[in-house]
Scaffold this active site. Sequence first.
Site, PDB file in Angstrom:
ATOM      1  N   LYS A 115     -13.958  61.046  17.843  1.00  0.00           N
ATOM      2  CA  LYS A 115     -13.421  59.634  16.997  1.00  0.00           C
ATOM      3  C   LYS A 115     -13.912  58.428  17.476  1.00  0.00           C
ATOM      4  CE  LYS A 115     -10.516  60.795  13.708  1.00  0.00           C
ATOM      5  NZ  LYS A 115     -10.736  60.586  12.597  1.00  0.00           N
TER       6      LYS A 115
ATOM      7  N   GLY B 156      -6.659  67.735   3.006  1.00  0.00           N
ATOM      8  CA  GLY B 156      -6.029  67.341   4.023  1.00  0.00           C
ATOM      9  C   GLY B 156      -4.599  66.526   3.913  1.00  0.00           C
TER      10      GLY B 156
ATOM     11  N   VAL C  72       0.433  60.801  12.585  1.00  0.00           N
ATOM     12  CA  VAL C  72       0.548  60.433  11.306  1.00  0.00           C
ATOM     13  C   VAL C  72       1.548  61.668  10.967  1.00  0.00           C
ATOM     14  CG1 VAL C  72      -0.060  60.470   9.018  1.00  0.00           C
ATOM     15  CG2 VAL C  72      -1.463  59.626  10.749  1.00  0.00           C
TER      16      VAL C  72
ATOM     17  N   TYR D 119     -11.273  65.422  21.304  1.00  0.00           N
ATOM     18  CA  TYR D 119     -11.032  64.800  20.016  1.00  0.00           C
ATOM     19  C   TYR D 119     -11.268  63.410  20.143  1.00  0.00           C
ATOM     20  CZ  TYR D 119      -7.996  63.178  16.327  1.00  0.00           C
ATOM     21  OH  TYR D 119      -7.740  62.489  15.130  1.00  0.00           O
TER      22      TYR D 119
ATOM     23  N   ALA E 282     -12.335  62.794   6.114  1.00  0.00           N
ATOM     24  CA  ALA E 282     -12.201  64.113   6.635  1.00  0.00           C
ATOM     25  C   ALA E 282     -12.855  64.015   8.236  1.00  0.00           C
ATOM     26  CB  ALA E 282     -13.549  64.734   5.991  1.00  0.00           C
TER      27      ALA E 282
ATOM     28  N   SER F 116      -0.771  67.255  13.175  1.00  0.00           N
ATOM     29  CA  SER F 116       0.230  66.047  13.594  1.00  0.00           C
ATOM     30  C   SER F 116       1.509  66.284  13.359  1.00  0.00           C
ATOM     31  CB  SER F 116      -0.152  64.751  13.217  1.00  0.00           C
ATOM     32  OG  SER F 116      -0.096  64.677  11.660  1.00  0.00           O
TER      33      SER F 116
ATOM     34  N   ARG G  23     -13.898  72.338   1.093  1.00  0.00           N
ATOM     35  CA  ARG G  23     -14.752  73.389   1.395  1.00  0.00           C
ATOM     36  C   ARG G  23     -14.885  74.151   0.483  1.00  0.00           C
ATOM     37  NH1 ARG G  23     -14.763  74.704   8.053  1.00  0.00           N
ATOM     38  NH2 ARG G  23     -15.252  72.758   8.646  1.00  0.00           N
TER      39      ARG G  23
ATOM     40  N   LEU H  62     -19.082  68.648   5.731  1.00  0.00           N
ATOM     41  CA  LEU H  62     -19.511  67.457   6.623  1.00  0.00           C
ATOM     42  C   LEU H  62     -21.017  67.775   7.012  1.00  0.00           C
ATOM     43  CD1 LEU H  62     -16.396  66.244   8.362  1.00  0.00           C
ATOM     44  CD2 LEU H  62     -17.584  65.159   6.618  1.00  0.00           C
TER      45      LEU H  62
END
Length: 323
Positions: free
Chosen positions: A170, A20, A196, A166, A90, A208, A43, A70
């Site tokens: 988080k 990522g 970011v 989202y 992740a 982002s 992955r 995950l």
Amino acid sequence: MATEGGAVRTKTVCVTGAGGFVASWLVKLLLSRGRYTVHGTVRDPGDAKNAHLAALDGAAERLRLFKADLLDYGSMAAAIAGCDDVFHVACPVLLHAPNPEVDLLAPAVTGTMNVLKACSEAKVGRVVMVSSVSAVMVNPAWPEGKAMDEDCWSDVEECRATENWYTLGKTIAEIEAFDHAKRSGLDLVTLCPSLVIGPLLQSTVNASSTVILGCLKVDCEVKIKLRNFVDVRDVADALLLLYETPGVSGRYICNSHARKMSHIIDLLKSWYPGCKFADKFVQVSDEPTFDSGKLEKLGWKIKPFEETLRDSVESYRAEGVLD
């Protein structure tokens, strides 16, 4: 850093979601130090979109990619086994989630717990986890006009009522992570970055970066508001700083610059007069302000916003993602 016979001892660390945007820069930084061996979870290690990791300096000698998911505890445990410490980076960032409970909440919450349970089983020293200012900013009870700090948490019920999935993911993931750490004795610290941006290492465009890319596309609608930004390279620096500094604890807000989107578009027009620009705008509420003083006291430094913005756009042009 521990030494053996006067020599620096190499540590093995795991970086989840290594391919990522943020994690790639963290892997690059860790490898550049010369004293870290990195287990990176992806992955599919053979996927071309992870080729940039193998091309990093030091990757051939000190980077090992693990096929992991995950939601698959066994695969995460295999990657973390034998590691001294872990960076949990992740997390799904989907602009449109058809089934938010499955697409966002499960990976964010269940995935985080899988990682932390594997860390406890492997008896790692420290876990540095990437959260988000999203887990800070949705709090109607916070005093208006006061910069939000680490004591501010997003209101779970407010997030669910407004279907802010989202942010909900988080927030719950970070709350449950600290609860697990308290019960298990795991040394956990979290970093809460704002939006970011910065140059890409990977070939795919992350969510982002689309905020800046949207300013350079005629068919995109830009939300005109005050937004908070941080450079991806500064985020990587902050993660390593939290990892290497003894005695750190709790959460750390990671925010550098607040800028109006209209100001950003004006800057881009002055730098790239030949480019196309968004011509659809909607005025929305400004984001709150954030206090990164706790992180700055550790010695965290930031890049000028103009440098970050220009490096971002030059990267998009080099990757061919601009028209």
